[in-house]
Scaffold this active site. Structure first.
Site, PDB file in Angstrom:
ATOM      1  N   ARG A 127      -0.734  -4.737   8.283  1.00 50.02           N
ATOM      2  CA  ARG A 127      -0.560  -5.492   7.042  1.00 50.02           C
ATOM      3  C   ARG A 127       0.664  -5.036   6.262  1.00 50.02           C
ATOM      4  O   ARG A 127       1.000  -3.863   6.223  1.00 50.02           O
ATOM      5  CB  ARG A 127      -1.809  -5.305   6.168  1.00 50.02           C
ATOM      6  CG  ARG A 127      -1.815  -6.130   4.894  1.00 50.02           C
ATOM      7  CD  ARG A 127      -3.064  -5.837   4.074  1.00 50.02           C
ATOM      8  NE  ARG A 127      -3.021  -4.530   3.429  1.00 50.02           N
ATOM      9  CZ  ARG A 127      -4.070  -3.957   2.847  1.00 50.02           C
ATOM     10  NH1 ARG A 127      -5.252  -4.558   2.859  1.00 50.02           N
ATOM     11  NH2 ARG A 127      -3.947  -2.769   2.268  1.00 50.02           N
ATOM     12  N   ASP A 128       1.318  -6.023   5.635  1.00 47.56           N
ATOM     13  CA  ASP A 128       2.454  -5.785   4.746  1.00 47.56           C
ATOM     14  C   ASP A 128       3.529  -4.949   5.449  1.00 47.56           C
ATOM     15  O   ASP A 128       3.933  -3.888   4.981  1.00 47.56           O
ATOM     16  CB  ASP A 128       1.986  -5.097   3.464  1.00 47.56           C
ATOM     17  CG  ASP A 128       2.824  -5.509   2.256  1.00 47.56           C
ATOM     18  OD1 ASP A 128       3.802  -6.242   2.448  1.00 47.56           O
ATOM     19  OD2 ASP A 128       2.505  -5.070   1.137  1.00 47.56           O
ATOM     20  N   CYS A 129       4.027  -5.491   6.542  1.00 46.21           N
ATOM     21  CA  CYS A 129       4.935  -4.739   7.419  1.00 46.21           C
ATOM     22  C   CYS A 129       6.261  -4.393   6.763  1.00 46.21           C
ATOM     23  O   CYS A 129       6.947  -3.465   7.207  1.00 46.21           O
ATOM     24  CB  CYS A 129       5.181  -5.535   8.694  1.00 46.21           C
ATOM     25  SG  CYS A 129       5.953  -7.165   8.424  1.00 46.21           S
TER      26      CYS A 129
ATOM     27  N   SER B 179       1.174  -1.152   0.188  1.00 46.97           N
ATOM     28  CA  SER B 179      -0.102  -1.804   0.491  1.00 46.97           C
ATOM     29  C   SER B 179      -0.353  -1.911   1.983  1.00 46.97           C
ATOM     30  O   SER B 179      -1.022  -2.816   2.444  1.00 46.97           O
ATOM     31  CB  SER B 179      -0.116  -3.206  -0.145  1.00 46.97           C
ATOM     32  OG  SER B 179       1.049  -3.919   0.199  1.00 46.97           O
TER      33      SER B 179
END
Length: 640
Positions: free
Chosen positions: A105-107, A112
């Site tokens: 997630r949120d690369c 986050s």
């Protein structure tokens, strides 16, 4: 043999806009956070407490959030609380959730990053331990009377478009696409769940090189589900961001100052969308072109994009002579760089959650508060801990990719992990709210104005229709009126009259008007009237000119003029002239040499747009000021 009764889920009606006719569910955990802060803050507490009356989304940002913990209810407990509210409500209760735990997630950020790795095993974990339990709970028939708005994976698919140069995003993208498709499919199967995909914000995907590919990427993922594009009810922009809903004093992004268009300013970097409303309307059109139905709705997260306080401009400043200075003097967005996103200093609470803020025909179906005001965006690495994102460091900087370096603009003096309560940020958001929470211009106001009555056509020409109506009333005050032609918004007015220009001769047009107040509440549309333009053309000597007001804010306006070659041979040059019927004064212009003497105005072609083939057209525009009324002029066009 007795036939089985149909399930409650089977009988659930999936409506076009779940926000219309629903009552919001207030997350008890967030209400408690706000009330606790208000109790600590003395005289400011009564204003801060108003925030708790607004719906915020429930973030399921880890597997453990589904069950809950000692301080936050799990999903089942939240749904049970919503059911208790529904038992005393005559309207359906709307619950908002955020589905946010993709593998990798949120690369493109660190604040986050999620708990699930971007691997095949991680994808299996996401599907079986995260999406499946959520779908099982939401699919329970005892919750079928609720409406559930599901915000699907913020930041994910936009990263698949713009951040493929980052190895983490290249690795994560296949899992993003498969994971989002799985979530859409599982949740779409539940009739009372409404899926909204994240589309970043105007400062991220506003460039044409990003917008079109983003629409194609979103369509590709939706079409990979068994239901195809029907698995998506709409899209949400500005999630957890601070981009303004509107830039009221910068309505024309290509207006020239000092010989340069406004979107060339360093702050915008040739991005033609300065605010979320214009961006959402443009992205909606792009998504429809990519295969989504025109019925898809757009949501705007207005929880932290108000930009009130003493720094907010209150009137147009037309004196700067350079693009950068003009933008700096007139933009409500006070960030030094549009890429600043983490705990932004100076931001304020925006418009309150509301259905159909621009009327039933606008693609924006609701203002929402997805990011709860007062919950941190993230922390930054220090000697004491290595986790965090440098973008959240108040002493840090970031670059724009074009050689510019800017401060992160994070609130100084704090380092608060993502999702944790950030008291100083909450206090600042309340203080800078726009509309203000503690004044008669919006705090807690959810009552729309009355419906305008008496809409009448007061005059027509070959290219215009003039309208008037009776003033609407409001519990606080009516701020203005939206004017719609054939169901499409064509302008706003602060008085009870409006002239729609640039129309085709001998053509019938249908009009309605709605009223709005400072809190963003909008009335229902008035009864429709039809105005028919008179016959005949608007041009002479081989060309015609049509006039359209692009925006009018009560003391000034911008207008566009389209010049069309009506002759049978090409023109070398053209000239448009008119006389104002009021006090209008031209202050800036683009794509023509415009001069004014008294009430008389002339606009001559430039070297690059005077030559028009037969039937071809070009346009120019200008900005003006006025007092009193702003009637449309009658244009004359000559060509050689």
């Amino acid at each position: 043999m007795v036939a089985a009764a149909p399930s409650a889920q089977a009988a659930t009606t999936h409506v076009a806009n779940p926000y219309v006719g629903a009552t919001p569910f207030l997350n008890p955990d967030y209400v408690a956070e706000v009330n606790a802060q208000a109790a600590q803050d003395g005289s400011n507490g009564s204003i801060e407490a108003k925030v708790a009356a607004n719906q915020t989304a429930i973030w399921l940002d880890r597997i453990g959030a589904i069950a809950g913990d000692a301080t936050h209810r799990g999903l089942q407990a939240q749904l049970d609380a919503a059911e208790a509210q529904a038992a005393t409500s005559t309207l359906p209760v709307l619950v908002e959730i955020v589905v946010y735990d993709l593998p990798g997630r949120d690369c493109a950020a660190l604040a986050s990053n999620g708990e699930i790795p971007a691997t095949a095993a991680g994808l299996t974990q996401y599907e079986s331990q995260y999406i499946d339990p959520i779908a099982t709970l939401l699919g329970n028939s005892k919750y079928s009377n609720l409406r559930v708005s599901a915000i699907i994976e913020p930041d994910s698919l936009p990263n698949a478009v713009t951040n493929q140069s980052k190895p983490a995003c290249t690795t994560a993208t296949p899992y993003y696409e498969t994971g989002v498709a799985y979530a859409l499919n599982k949740l779409h199967a539940i009739p009372n769940v409404y899926n909204y995909l994240d589309i970043g914000h105007s400062g991220w995907l506003g460039w044409s090189s990003n917008m079109g590919p983003a629409a194609q990427e979103l369509a590709k993922v939706a079409k990979s589900t068994p239901a195809g594009v029907a698995s998506v009810d709409g899209f949400v922009s500005n999630t957890a961001n601070t981009t303004p809903t509107e830039e009221p004093f910068l309505p024309n992004t290509t207006m020239q100052v000092g010989g340069q268009p406004l979107d060339s300013a360093n702050f915008y970097q040739w991005n033609p969308y300065f605010d979320e409303h214009s961006y959402d309307e443009a992205m909606h059109a792009s998504l429809v072109s990519a295969g989504f139905p025109s019925s898809v709705g757009m949501l705007i997260d207005t929880s932290r994009n108000g930009w009130g306080g003493s720094a907010r401009p209150t009137a147009l400043n037309s004196t700067p002579t350079t693009v950068g200075a003009y933008v700096a003097a007139n933009k409500v967005d006070q960030r030094p760089f549009r890429g600043d996103w983490c705990n932004v200093n100076g931001a304020g609470i925006g418009y309150r959650p509301q259905a159909q803020p621009y009327g039933a025909t606008d693609p924006v179906i609701a203002f929402v508060w997805i990011k709860p005001p007062g919950e941190s965006d993230g922390d930054y690495p220090t000697a004491g801990h290595t986790h965090g994102d440098p973008h959240c460091d108040p002493a840090g900087t970031q670059t724009d990719g074009n050689g510019g370096t800017y401060p992160t603009d994070a609130i100084p003096g704090y380092d608060v992990p993502a999702g944790n309560w950030f008291a100083a940020q909450f206090q600042q958001l309340v203080a800078n709210a726009y509309p203000a929470l503690g004044s008669t211009t919006g705090g807690g106001d959810t009552t729309p104005p009355s419906t305008p009555a008496g809409l009448t056509v007061t005059g027509t020409t070959a290219g215009s229709v003039s309208l008037s109506w009776s003033a609407a009333t409001d519990n606080v005050a009516v701020t203005g009126y939206n004017v719609y032609r054939n169901g499409t918004k064509v302008g706003t007015a602060t008085t009870t009259s409006y002239t729609d220009t640039g129309l085709t001769a001998a053509t019938a047009y249908q009009y309605t008007v709605s009223a709005y107040d400072a809190a963003g509440n909008t009335s229902t549309a008035s009864a429709a009237v039809t105005g028919t333009t008179s016959g005949g053309g608007g041009g002479s000597a081989g060309c015609k000119a049509t006039y359209a007001i692009a925006n009018d804010w009560g003391s000034g306006f911008t207008a566009n003029v389209t010049v069309t070659n009506t002759g049978s041979t090409a023109t070398n040059s053209w000239k448009v002239t008119w006389s104002w019927g009021g006090s209008q004064q031209v202050t800036n212009s683009w794509n023509a040499t415009v001069t004014q003497s008294g009430a008389s105005v002339s606009a001559a072609s430039m070297a690059y747009n005077g030559a028009l083939a037969a039937g071809a057209n070009t346009s120019f525009g200008f900005q003006g000021s006025y007092s009193g009324s702003n009637p449309a002029p009658t244009l004359s066009c000559t060509a050689s």
